[in-house]
Motif scaffolding. Structure first.
Motif, mmCIF file in Angstrom:
data_model
loop_
_atom_site.group_PDB
_atom_site.id
_atom_site.type_symbol
_atom_site.label_atom_id
_atom_site.label_comp_id
_atom_site.label_asym_id
_atom_site.label_seq_id
_atom_site.Cartn_x
_atom_site.Cartn_y
_atom_site.Cartn_z
ATOM 1 N N GLU A 88 0.845 -1.202 0.000
ATOM 2 C CA GLU A 88 0.000 0.000 0.000
ATOM 3 C C GLU A 88 0.879 1.251 0.000
ATOM 4 O O GLU A 88 1.955 1.265 0.589
ATOM 5 N N ASP A 89 0.393 2.307 -0.678
ATOM 6 C CA ASP A 89 1.106 3.584 -0.663
ATOM 7 C C ASP A 89 0.989 4.228 0.712
ATOM 8 O O ASP A 89 -0.056 4.151 1.363
ATOM 9 N N VAL A 90 2.067 4.859 1.146
ATOM 10 C CA VAL A 90 2.083 5.607 2.400
ATOM 11 C C VAL A 90 2.528 7.024 2.057
ATOM 12 O O VAL A 90 3.578 7.221 1.440
ATOM 13 N N TRP A 91 1.726 8.007 2.427
ATOM 14 C CA TRP A 91 1.986 9.411 2.097
ATOM 15 C C TRP A 91 2.453 10.166 3.327
ATOM 16 O O TRP A 91 2.175 9.774 4.457
ATOM 17 N N ALA A 92 3.155 11.273 3.098
ATOM 18 C CA ALA A 92 3.669 12.074 4.206
ATOM 19 C C ALA A 92 3.512 13.558 3.909
ATOM 20 O O ALA A 92 3.568 13.983 2.753
ATOM 21 N N THR A 93 3.324 14.311 4.964
ATOM 22 C CA THR A 93 3.316 15.766 4.912
ATOM 23 C C THR A 93 4.438 16.241 5.820
ATOM 24 O O THR A 93 4.367 16.061 7.036
ATOM 25 N N ASP A 94 5.490 16.796 5.236
ATOM 26 C CA ASP A 94 6.567 17.398 6.021
ATOM 27 C C ASP A 94 6.166 18.828 6.348
ATOM 28 O O ASP A 94 5.540 19.509 5.523
ATOM 29 N N TYR A 95 6.519 19.290 7.536
ATOM 30 C CA TYR A 95 6.167 20.660 7.914
ATOM 31 C C TYR A 95 7.320 21.343 8.638
ATOM 32 O O TYR A 95 8.086 20.704 9.355
ATOM 33 N N THR A 96 7.442 22.646 8.410
ATOM 34 C CA THR A 96 8.428 23.484 9.089
ATOM 35 C C THR A 96 7.755 24.805 9.435
ATOM 36 O O THR A 96 7.127 25.428 8.576
ATOM 37 N N ARG A 97 7.881 25.227 10.679
ATOM 38 C CA ARG A 97 7.228 26.453 11.139
ATOM 39 C C ARG A 97 7.778 27.673 10.413
ATOM 40 O O ARG A 97 8.975 27.768 10.164
ATOM 41 N N ARG A 98 6.882 28.598 10.096
ATOM 42 C CA ARG A 98 7.275 29.864 9.476
ATOM 43 C C ARG A 98 7.310 30.963 10.523
ATOM 44 O O ARG A 98 6.570 30.931 11.505
ATOM 45 N N ALA A 99 8.155 31.961 10.277
ATOM 46 C CA ALA A 99 8.192 33.148 11.121
ATOM 47 C C ALA A 99 7.007 34.041 10.747
ATOM 48 O O ALA A 99 6.330 33.823 9.735
ATOM 49 N N LEU A 100 6.753 35.068 11.526
ATOM 50 C CA LEU A 100 5.631 35.966 11.254
ATOM 51 C C LEU A 100 5.733 36.648 9.895
ATOM 52 O O LEU A 100 4.722 36.961 9.277
ATOM 53 N N ASP A 101 6.959 36.855 9.408
ATOM 54 C CA ASP A 101 7.120 37.496 8.103
ATOM 55 C C ASP A 101 7.021 36.494 6.951
ATOM 56 O O ASP A 101 7.196 36.848 5.791
ATOM 57 N N GLY A 102 6.737 35.224 7.241
ATOM 58 C CA GLY A 102 6.548 34.221 6.210
ATOM 59 C C GLY A 102 7.782 33.428 5.834
ATOM 60 O O GLY A 102 7.698 32.470 5.080
ATOM 61 N N THR A 103 8.933 33.796 6.361
ATOM 62 C CA THR A 103 10.148 33.054 6.044
ATOM 63 C C THR A 103 10.212 31.779 6.887
ATOM 64 O O THR A 103 9.631 31.699 7.958
ATOM 65 N N THR A 104 10.900 30.793 6.367
ATOM 66 C CA THR A 104 11.087 29.540 7.085
ATOM 67 C C THR A 104 12.435 29.586 7.775
ATOM 68 O O THR A 104 13.461 29.794 7.137
ATOM 69 N N LEU A 105 12.396 29.391 9.072
ATOM 70 C CA LEU A 105 13.625 29.452 9.856
ATOM 71 C C LEU A 105 14.276 28.078 9.912
ATOM 72 O O LEU A 105 13.623 27.052 9.747
#
Length: 127
Positions: A88-105
């Motif tokens: 069976e296929d297994v899917w993933a969602t990677d996530y990284t928090r953004r700063a208030l100005d929208g940049t990824t730290l």
């Protein structure tokens, strides 16, 4: 038939929660964000690297896309086919928090100074 997420619950490091939710590592505030944004907390494996980044493993592409939509714009997300397990296929969602100005730290290196004293990363951003 979607992948049975209970197979991720076999490790002693994984905590089992109601509705087939399995977690490992730093899981707050991501579970709260998903819940508040209306994502149904069921059939998932959450691997929290730290408070700012991690990966949510899900049994279908549509659930992975829905998780990404629930996390945007507070988190930068990436949905991808993690692989196949037990046919069976297994899917993933990677996530990284953004700063208030929208940049990824940077979630791992928050401050870095060179030997000569120059600060090159401060608060997760290149300076």
């Amino acid at each position: 038939m979607p992948f049975d997420m209970s197979k991720f619950g076999d490790s002693r490091w994984v905590r089992t929660q109601p509705n087939g939710v399995y977690v490992h590592g730093a899981t707050e505030p991501i579970l709260s964000v998903l819940d508040v944004r209306g994502f149904e907390l069921r059939d998932l494996f959450l691997v929290g690297i730290n408070d700012s980044c991690g990966c949510i493993v899900l049994p279908s592409e549509s659930r992975a896309e829905n998780a990404a939509a629930a996390l945007e714009p507070a988190y930068e997300t990436r949905v991808h086919l993690m692989g196949r397990r037990d046919g069976e296929d297994v899917w993933a969602t990677d996530y990284t928090r953004r700063a208030l100005d929208g940049t990824t730290l940077s979630a791992f290196i928050t401050d870095l100074a060179l030997k000569d004293g120059r600060q090159v990363i401060k608060d997760g951003r290149w300076v």
